[in-house]
Design a protein around this motif. Sequence first.
Motif, PDB file in Angstrom:
ATOM      1  N   PHE A 149       0.446  15.105  17.754  1.00  0.00           N
ATOM      2  CA  PHE A 149       0.337  14.347  16.430  1.00  0.00           C
ATOM      3  C   PHE A 149       1.592  14.407  15.528  1.00  0.00           C
ATOM      4  CE2 PHE A 149      -3.931  15.803  17.673  1.00  0.00           C
ATOM      5  CZ  PHE A 149      -4.791  14.335  17.653  1.00  0.00           C
ATOM      6  N   LEU A 150       1.729  13.232  14.740  1.00  0.00           N
ATOM      7  CA  LEU A 150       2.959  13.437  13.789  1.00  0.00           C
ATOM      8  C   LEU A 150       2.531  13.950  12.513  1.00  0.00           C
ATOM      9  CD1 LEU A 150       4.348   9.964  14.889  1.00  0.00           C
ATOM     10  CD2 LEU A 150       4.704  11.902  16.054  1.00  0.00           C
ATOM     11  N   THR A 151       3.299  14.545  11.898  1.00  0.00           N
ATOM     12  CA  THR A 151       2.955  14.935  10.550  1.00  0.00           C
ATOM     13  C   THR A 151       4.240  15.202   9.845  1.00  0.00           C
ATOM     14  OG1 THR A 151       3.501  17.402  11.210  1.00  0.00           O
ATOM     15  CG2 THR A 151       1.097  16.908  11.244  1.00  0.00           C
ATOM     16  N   SER A 152       4.055  15.130   8.539  1.00  0.00           N
ATOM     17  CA  SER A 152       5.154  14.947   7.409  1.00  0.00           C
ATOM     18  C   SER A 152       5.437  16.537   7.063  1.00  0.00           C
ATOM     19  CB  SER A 152       4.533  14.319   6.213  1.00  0.00           C
ATOM     20  OG  SER A 152       5.481  14.282   5.223  1.00  0.00           O
ATOM     21  N   PRO A 153       7.069  16.649   6.992  1.00  0.00           N
ATOM     22  CA  PRO A 153       7.302  17.800   6.549  1.00  0.00           C
ATOM     23  C   PRO A 153       6.882  18.376   5.233  1.00  0.00           C
ATOM     24  CG  PRO A 153       9.064  16.417   6.675  1.00  0.00           C
ATOM     25  CD  PRO A 153       7.899  15.401   7.237  1.00  0.00           C
ATOM     26  N   ARG A 154       6.690  17.391   4.453  1.00  0.00           N
ATOM     27  CA  ARG A 154       6.197  17.732   2.642  1.00  0.00           C
ATOM     28  C   ARG A 154       5.674  16.360   2.398  1.00  0.00           C
ATOM     29  NH1 ARG A 154      11.593  15.846   3.033  1.00  0.00           N
ATOM     30  NH2 ARG A 154      12.142  17.904   4.176  1.00  0.00           N
ATOM     31  N   ARG A 155       4.928  16.463   1.027  1.00  0.00           N
ATOM     32  CA  ARG A 155       4.637  15.379   0.400  1.00  0.00           C
ATOM     33  C   ARG A 155       5.953  14.512  -0.104  1.00  0.00           C
ATOM     34  NH1 ARG A 155       3.651  13.939  -4.774  1.00  0.00           N
ATOM     35  NH2 ARG A 155       1.813  12.635  -5.390  1.00  0.00           N
ATOM     36  N   GLY A 156       5.385  13.188  -0.104  1.00  0.00           N
ATOM     37  CA  GLY A 156       6.440  12.350  -0.535  1.00  0.00           C
ATOM     38  C   GLY A 156       6.201  11.009   0.177  1.00  0.00           C
ATOM     39  N   ARG A 157       7.340  10.062  -0.195  1.00  0.00           N
ATOM     40  CA  ARG A 157       7.280   8.679   0.368  1.00  0.00           C
ATOM     41  C   ARG A 157       7.920   8.493   1.553  1.00  0.00           C
ATOM     42  NH1 ARG A 157       5.605   4.831  -2.695  1.00  0.00           N
ATOM     43  NH2 ARG A 157       6.051   5.816  -4.676  1.00  0.00           N
ATOM     44  N   ILE A 158       7.396   7.785   2.723  1.00  0.00           N
ATOM     45  CA  ILE A 158       8.166   7.783   3.754  1.00  0.00           C
ATOM     46  C   ILE A 158       9.244   6.951   3.527  1.00  0.00           C
ATOM     47  CG2 ILE A 158       7.791   6.863   6.182  1.00  0.00           C
ATOM     48  CD1 ILE A 158       5.027   7.635   6.261  1.00  0.00           C
ATOM     49  N   ALA A 159      10.400   7.114   3.988  1.00  0.00           N
ATOM     50  CA  ALA A 159      11.741   6.414   3.663  1.00  0.00           C
ATOM     51  C   ALA A 159      11.876   5.909   5.230  1.00  0.00           C
ATOM     52  CB  ALA A 159      12.835   7.204   3.264  1.00  0.00           C
ATOM     53  N   ALA A 160      11.738   6.405   6.343  1.00  0.00           N
ATOM     54  CA  ALA A 160      11.918   6.007   7.744  1.00  0.00           C
ATOM     55  C   ALA A 160      11.123   6.833   8.662  1.00  0.00           C
ATOM     56  CB  ALA A 160      13.281   6.056   7.865  1.00  0.00           C
ATOM     57  N   MET A 161      10.894   6.120   9.776  1.00  0.00           N
ATOM     58  CA  MET A 161      10.227   6.742  10.954  1.00  0.00           C
ATOM     59  C   MET A 161      10.973   6.373  12.216  1.00  0.00           C
ATOM     60  SD  MET A 161       6.168   7.598  10.361  1.00  0.00           S
ATOM     61  CE  MET A 161       5.735   5.712  10.165  1.00  0.00           C
ATOM     62  N   THR A 162      11.837   6.986  12.639  1.00  0.00           N
ATOM     63  CA  THR A 162      12.528   6.688  13.920  1.00  0.00           C
ATOM     64  C   THR A 162      12.465   7.483  15.243  1.00  0.00           C
ATOM     65  OG1 THR A 162      14.572   7.849  13.239  1.00  0.00           O
ATOM     66  CG2 THR A 162      14.239   5.713  12.443  1.00  0.00           C
ATOM     67  N   GLY A 163      12.785   6.854  16.052  1.00  0.00           N
ATOM     68  CA  GLY A 163      12.812   7.573  17.543  1.00  0.00           C
ATOM     69  C   GLY A 163      11.047   7.639  18.378  1.00  0.00           C
ATOM     70  N   LEU A 164      10.319   6.793  17.797  1.00  0.00           N
ATOM     71  CA  LEU A 164       9.202   6.618  18.285  1.00  0.00           C
ATOM     72  C   LEU A 164       9.088   6.386  19.734  1.00  0.00           C
ATOM     73  CD1 LEU A 164       7.111   5.198  15.388  1.00  0.00           C
ATOM     74  CD2 LEU A 164       6.775   7.411  16.143  1.00  0.00           C
ATOM     75  N   PRO A 165       8.246   7.020  20.708  1.00  0.00           N
ATOM     76  CA  PRO A 165       8.478   6.698  22.158  1.00  0.00           C
ATOM     77  C   PRO A 165       7.769   5.252  22.216  1.00  0.00           C
ATOM     78  CG  PRO A 165       6.723   8.223  21.592  1.00  0.00           C
ATOM     79  CD  PRO A 165       7.411   7.999  20.501  1.00  0.00           C
ATOM     80  N   GLU A 166       7.912   4.538  23.203  1.00  0.00           N
ATOM     81  CA  GLU A 166       7.604   3.179  23.783  1.00  0.00           C
ATOM     82  C   GLU A 166       6.383   3.196  24.540  1.00  0.00           C
ATOM     83  OE1 GLU A 166      10.463   0.568  25.232  1.00  0.00           O
ATOM     84  OE2 GLU A 166      11.681   0.691  23.042  1.00  0.00           O
ATOM     85  N   ARG A 167       5.476   2.504  24.517  1.00  0.00           N
ATOM     86  CA  ARG A 167       4.338   2.548  25.447  1.00  0.00           C
ATOM     87  C   ARG A 167       4.732   2.299  26.762  1.00  0.00           C
ATOM     88  NH1 ARG A 167       1.764  -0.048  21.241  1.00  0.00           N
ATOM     89  NH2 ARG A 167      -0.020   1.256  20.340  1.00  0.00           N
ATOM     90  N   GLY A 168       4.065   2.959  27.750  1.00  0.00           N
ATOM     91  CA  GLY A 168       4.526   2.617  29.327  1.00  0.00           C
ATOM     92  C   GLY A 168       3.575   3.548  29.886  1.00  0.00           C
TER      93      GLY A 168
END
Length: 423
Positions: A336-355
Amino acid sequence: MTTRVLLLEAGGPESGAIVQTAVRSGYRVHAATTSAIHATYDAELKALLSGCLLTDFDRPDQTLRDIVAYVRNQDINAVFTTNEYLTELLAHVCADLGLPGNDPALAAAARDKAAMYRAFTAAGVTTPYSRLVSSEDELRALCAAGAIAFPCVIKPVDGAGSAGVTVLTNLAQVPAAWRAAHAPHGMYGTPCDANVLVQDYVAGTEYSIESMTRHGITTHLCITEKAVTRGAYRVETGHSLPAALPPVAEQNVHHEVEKAIAAVGIRNGASHTEVIVGTDGRCTVIEIGARIGAGQIGFLIQHALGIDPWAACLDTAMGRAADLTPTSNGYATVRFLTSPRRGRIAAMTGLPERGPRVPIVRLRAETGQVVYGAQRNATRLGSFVVVGPNRDTVSPYADHLLAQIRIEVEPVEPTDSHATQGV
């Protein structure tokens, strides 16, 4: 003859999988939900439904009458749910209609944590000592007097998904723990119980047991190992199955879980039992749900063991024997992905591709959204599933993929009107 089924709440991954399975089997699927949640159903889900009953789940007596009348009018053959908040209602619906279900006299004990503790204690289930506390002053006084020892666990009586649960380690944490236990956490706007449950803290490794019961006879599908955050909030960050325990420990686990299943009146349907196993193999039952495990567990079972849990739920709801024989000997895990802190998401990168090795990637948040740190399961941002032949090939690869993901969060003002905890 066309088979018709009614699902109490069709939203969510588990319910969606059951809807799709039922439609592929040629069944007509109806849903009961609220008007507000129905508005969030996507076009694909709505297209699969043959009908929908809009009701108010916060008025259980009226909702029961509404559902019973709808089932009779639509000639529906089975009623079931994957939703934690609706399992007690389901037991009463099935009892009124003469359909396979759970004991309505005991069903509250699979939802209300205080009733659950009483039922476990009466049935001789090994469970943490618990006490009901009615006010913050009472909690503080009991802690100050040493009547409640640290560490201990504070939780809402009627919560789910780790919402409002705090591991208390000192007296200074009492006010925040009390507020957390009374923060809104239900799905349908029902008032929170004013009391909180205080439980002894149990050390060990956390697992859940996924089971299916028919006519009071239980089959255990697997044991799931849990990865959980440390600190005040214990949020599940991963599930992996099947977990291997020493034979004696596994026997102890199954024995305690079977007592717990009977204690809360589960007679027909899935159950998800959370336990802690100590270093001595002793099993302590923490909680039980009269539903299939959430957090992708059903999908892990499907990929690792080749058991179709969605078809099993349908068959059991219709009084038929489910095929629970594993056809695969693999391993599956979710991170599961979690945020390191409260705030507004600026970017999410490096997510795996389905396969083939990563069959599921799900996001529950997007760039620009205000999110929270790991405080409860509902604040998780998404997940991905990794499958393979065994733990040694699956878990390291999942950890590698997780390490590639970067979640950038910008600070926001506490009064930001776009903040939401439901991500």
